[in-house]
Design a protein around this motif. Structure first.
Motif, PDB file in Angstrom:
ATOM      1  N   VAL A 160      62.110 114.639  11.084  1.00 15.78           N
ATOM      2  CA  VAL A 160      61.558 115.994  11.002  1.00 15.78           C
ATOM      3  C   VAL A 160      60.909 116.389  12.326  1.00 15.78           C
ATOM      4  CG1 VAL A 160      59.690 117.354   9.947  1.00 15.78           C
ATOM      5  CG2 VAL A 160      61.355 116.163   8.489  1.00 15.78           C
ATOM      6  N   ASP A 163      63.614 117.581  14.471  1.00 18.58           N
ATOM      7  CA  ASP A 163      64.005 118.939  14.045  1.00 18.58           C
ATOM      8  C   ASP A 163      63.007 119.974  14.553  1.00 18.58           C
ATOM      9  OD1 ASP A 163      66.204 118.088  12.480  1.00 18.58           O
ATOM     10  OD2 ASP A 163      64.888 117.659  10.780  1.00 18.58           O
ATOM     11  N   GLN A 164      61.719 119.615  14.539  1.00 15.68           N
ATOM     12  CA  GLN A 164      60.681 120.603  14.839  1.00 15.68           C
ATOM     13  C   GLN A 164      60.432 120.762  16.337  1.00 15.68           C
ATOM     14  OE1 GLN A 164      57.526 119.565  12.016  1.00 15.68           O
ATOM     15  NE2 GLN A 164      58.451 120.951  10.533  1.00 15.68           N
ATOM     16  N   GLY A 167      65.047 121.000  17.626  1.00 16.24           N
ATOM     17  CA  GLY A 167      65.645 121.969  16.706  1.00 16.24           C
ATOM     18  C   GLY A 167      65.070 123.367  16.901  1.00 16.24           C
ATOM     19  N   ALA A 168      63.770 123.428  17.203  1.00 16.93           N
ATOM     20  CA  ALA A 168      63.137 124.730  17.450  1.00 16.93           C
ATOM     21  C   ALA A 168      63.765 125.413  18.662  1.00 16.93           C
ATOM     22  CB  ALA A 168      61.633 124.537  17.662  1.00 16.93           C
ATOM     23  N   HIS A 171      67.118 126.684  17.730  1.00 22.12           N
ATOM     24  CA  HIS A 171      66.953 127.856  16.872  1.00 22.12           C
ATOM     25  C   HIS A 171      66.846 129.123  17.717  1.00 22.12           C
ATOM     26  CE1 HIS A 171      64.354 130.235  13.864  1.00 22.12           C
ATOM     27  NE2 HIS A 171      65.562 130.205  13.369  1.00 22.12           N
ATOM     28  N   GLN A 191      51.794 121.854  17.929  1.00 18.25           N
ATOM     29  CA  GLN A 191      51.886 122.271  16.535  1.00 18.25           C
ATOM     30  C   GLN A 191      52.582 121.192  15.679  1.00 18.25           C
ATOM     31  OE1 GLN A 191      51.462 126.459  16.684  1.00 18.25           O
ATOM     32  NE2 GLN A 191      52.552 126.748  14.784  1.00 18.25           N
ATOM     33  N   GLY A 195      49.658 120.328  13.538  1.00 13.64           N
ATOM     34  CA  GLY A 195      49.862 121.210  12.405  1.00 13.64           C
ATOM     35  C   GLY A 195      49.283 122.595  12.606  1.00 13.64           C
ATOM     36  N   ALA A 196      49.643 123.493  11.683  1.00  8.69           N
ATOM     37  CA  ALA A 196      49.232 124.894  11.765  1.00  8.69           C
ATOM     38  C   ALA A 196      48.070 125.197  10.828  1.00  8.69           C
ATOM     39  CB  ALA A 196      50.416 125.801  11.438  1.00  8.69           C
TER      40      ALA A 196
ATOM     41  N   GLN B 164      59.964 125.881  13.221  1.00 13.01           N
ATOM     42  CA  GLN B 164      59.824 124.520  12.718  1.00 13.01           C
ATOM     43  C   GLN B 164      60.193 124.387  11.236  1.00 13.01           C
ATOM     44  OE1 GLN B 164      55.939 123.327  14.288  1.00 13.01           O
ATOM     45  NE2 GLN B 164      56.970 122.568  16.132  1.00 13.01           N
ATOM     46  N   LEU B 165      60.411 125.509  10.573  1.00 12.86           N
ATOM     47  CA  LEU B 165      60.850 125.438   9.169  1.00 12.86           C
ATOM     48  C   LEU B 165      62.331 125.813   9.069  1.00 12.86           C
ATOM     49  CD1 LEU B 165      57.719 126.961   7.395  1.00 12.86           C
ATOM     50  CD2 LEU B 165      58.326 124.556   7.663  1.00 12.86           C
ATOM     51  N   TRP B 166      62.642 127.090   9.268  1.00 11.04           N
ATOM     52  CA  TRP B 166      64.043 127.518   9.147  1.00 11.04           C
ATOM     53  C   TRP B 166      64.871 126.968  10.303  1.00 11.04           C
ATOM     54  CZ3 TRP B 166      59.793 130.288   7.772  1.00 11.04           C
ATOM     55  CH2 TRP B 166      59.686 130.587   6.417  1.00 11.04           C
ATOM     56  N   ALA B 168      64.511 124.152  11.728  1.00 15.50           N
ATOM     57  CA  ALA B 168      64.830 122.759  11.429  1.00 15.50           C
ATOM     58  C   ALA B 168      66.079 122.668  10.545  1.00 15.50           C
ATOM     59  CB  ALA B 168      63.643 122.092  10.737  1.00 15.50           C
ATOM     60  N   TYR B 170      68.534 124.957  10.364  1.00 13.69           N
ATOM     61  CA  TYR B 170      69.682 125.312  11.211  1.00 13.69           C
ATOM     62  C   TYR B 170      70.062 124.148  12.120  1.00 13.69           C
ATOM     63  CZ  TYR B 170      69.645 130.289   9.946  1.00 13.69           C
ATOM     64  OH  TYR B 170      69.747 131.487   9.278  1.00 13.69           O
ATOM     65  N   ARG B 172      69.865 120.947  11.510  1.00 11.43           N
ATOM     66  CA  ARG B 172      70.680 119.981  10.759  1.00 11.43           C
ATOM     67  C   ARG B 172      72.057 120.557  10.432  1.00 11.43           C
ATOM     68  NH1 ARG B 172      66.767 115.951   7.339  1.00 11.43           N
ATOM     69  NH2 ARG B 172      65.256 115.786   9.024  1.00 11.43           N
ATOM     70  N   VAL B 178      74.354 117.079   9.875  1.00 12.21           N
ATOM     71  CA  VAL B 178      74.034 116.104   8.832  1.00 12.21           C
ATOM     72  C   VAL B 178      73.754 116.858   7.541  1.00 12.21           C
ATOM     73  CG1 VAL B 178      73.120 114.323  10.359  1.00 12.21           C
ATOM     74  CG2 VAL B 178      71.580 116.095   9.478  1.00 12.21           C
ATOM     75  N   ILE B 184      64.231 118.687   1.248  1.00 13.72           N
ATOM     76  CA  ILE B 184      63.669 118.643   2.601  1.00 13.72           C
ATOM     77  C   ILE B 184      62.501 119.627   2.754  1.00 13.72           C
ATOM     78  CG2 ILE B 184      65.106 120.447   3.665  1.00 13.72           C
ATOM     79  CD1 ILE B 184      65.300 118.857   6.156  1.00 13.72           C
ATOM     80  N   ARG B 187      58.753 118.326   2.793  1.00  8.95           N
ATOM     81  CA  ARG B 187      58.435 117.550   3.991  1.00  8.95           C
ATOM     82  C   ARG B 187      58.280 118.449   5.213  1.00  8.95           C
ATOM     83  NH1 ARG B 187      63.036 113.900   4.818  1.00  8.95           N
ATOM     84  NH2 ARG B 187      63.762 114.967   2.942  1.00  8.95           N
ATOM     85  N   LEU B 188      59.206 119.400   5.365  1.00  5.25           N
ATOM     86  CA  LEU B 188      59.128 120.314   6.507  1.00  5.25           C
ATOM     87  C   LEU B 188      57.823 121.097   6.488  1.00  5.25           C
ATOM     88  CD1 LEU B 188      62.751 121.809   6.777  1.00  5.25           C
ATOM     89  CD2 LEU B 188      61.655 120.213   8.362  1.00  5.25           C
ATOM     90  N   GLN B 191      54.697 118.823   7.136  1.00  5.15           N
ATOM     91  CA  GLN B 191      54.558 118.391   8.516  1.00  5.15           C
ATOM     92  C   GLN B 191      54.207 119.581   9.435  1.00  5.15           C
ATOM     93  OE1 GLN B 191      56.567 114.695   8.652  1.00  5.15           O
ATOM     94  NE2 GLN B 191      57.020 114.933  10.826  1.00  5.15           N
ATOM     95  N   ALA B 192      54.735 120.765   9.113  1.00  4.72           N
ATOM     96  CA  ALA B 192      54.392 121.951   9.917  1.00  4.72           C
ATOM     97  C   ALA B 192      52.922 122.323   9.712  1.00  4.72           C
ATOM     98  CB  ALA B 192      55.293 123.127   9.555  1.00  4.72           C
TER      99      ALA B 192
END
Lengths: 201, 201
Positions: A160, A163-164, A167-168, A171, A191, A195-196, B164-166, B168, B170, B172, B178, B184, B187-188, B191-192
């Motif tokens: 994750v 991804d964060q 992945g960001a 995005h 972040q 965290g937020a 960090q949410l959507w 993440a 995209y 994957r 994957v 998921i 967890r996303l 962690q955010a």
């Protein structure tokens, strides 16, 4: 003429590994200079000084060759530092990644590779297996060291975090199509780490 | 026959807004059923009962029409709930988004749209302006309410939370290639909100 150069001239004398590396290097150069559509077996064979048959033997399509070339080429530039401080190292690496995209001309070929992969299952498999997953593994390796050292929570999901952070960036690059620069790195890392939500909550 | 249906039969009688909405609805249906390559002006004109000339007037390309249709179609399904609890609402929304991708057949058309956008600047602009940025705005609106209520830090970057949410998901879907499912989401979000670093650090 050096001995190596003399041997190179002798057709069929070069070891397969060397020819393969040369083809990947040529493909990476063409990809970053002229973009994805320029990576054809014809062009790579000419620039690498090998035959098209040789390329067909190793790669099912020019897209698959481009994906592996991209990984080979970017690997050295996008190493994961380990200074012992995960926050600093993530910022360093992310900044290098964004500069690689934005200042070294990788943005267009990367977008084209990922874009074409959505419409071509062979390229998708090559991209995922030759680049995206190995890169994620390298990142997770570095994160795991930090986790063992107590710099990341024991229950943190390291995939994750990848991804964060990276992945960001993808995005913004591929989905939002908004511009960004290396200054995003610190915000993304802080972040992801802290965290937020309010710290006292 | 109802009065509305009778009016519909009269060619040229329908208000432009109704024709436009009908075209978007037809395009969205075709996109989700048969994928991006099936969205042609020909097919949409036939299914929507309007002329191709009409479609050309509103959209520069079938890709631009597909992008707007996707936003129109997904908007109602992907609303941002507000129960007063940002953690719960983000999980609800992300779960709906992942189920929409994975269970309602949106994964292929979304991947194809974003993929084609990397090679087509008109589609890229349509996708970004008709879908990606409006969706980000909707998310940020909900996040801003939570921030005002003290559920997010004052210095939290709301755009980064969206990445960090959507983003993440995209990542994957498009980059890592994957598989993942709605599990998921929690967890996303956690962690955010709470970060990956130890809470006591």
């Amino acid at each position: 003429m050096s001995e190596t150069a003399a041997v190179r001239r002798g057709r069929g004398r070069r070891p397969a590994a060397e020819v393969r590396a040369g083809a990947l290097e040529a493909a990476g150069r063409i990809l970053l200079r002229d973009g994805m559509p320029a990576v054809t077996f014809e062009r790579v064979a000419t620039e690498a000084g090998c035959s098209k048959t040789t390329l067909y033997k190793w790669w099912p399509s020019p897209g698959a060759l481009a994906a592996e070339a991209y990984f080979t080429h970017s690997r050295q530039l996008l190493e994961f530092p380990d200074t012992g401080d995960i926050r600093a190292d993530l910022i360093t690496q992310l900044e290098a990644f964004v500069r690689w995209l934005k200042e070294s001309g990788a943005q267009a070929p990367v977008s084209q590779l990922v874009g074409a992969a959505q419409l071509d299952p062979d390229l998708a498999a090559a991209w995922s297996q030759s680049y995206a997953i190995p890169r994620r593994d390298l990142a997770v390796e570095r994160l795991r060291i930090a986790q063992r050292q107590g710099q990341l929570r024991e229950d943190a999901d390291l995939h994750v975090i990848v991804d964060q952070l990276w992945g960001a960036c993808y995005h913004r690059l591929l989905v939002l199509k908004v511009d960004f620069d290396a200054s995003i790195a610190e915000r993304l890392v802080d972040q992801a780490l802290y965290g937020a939500a309010p710290r006292e909550a």
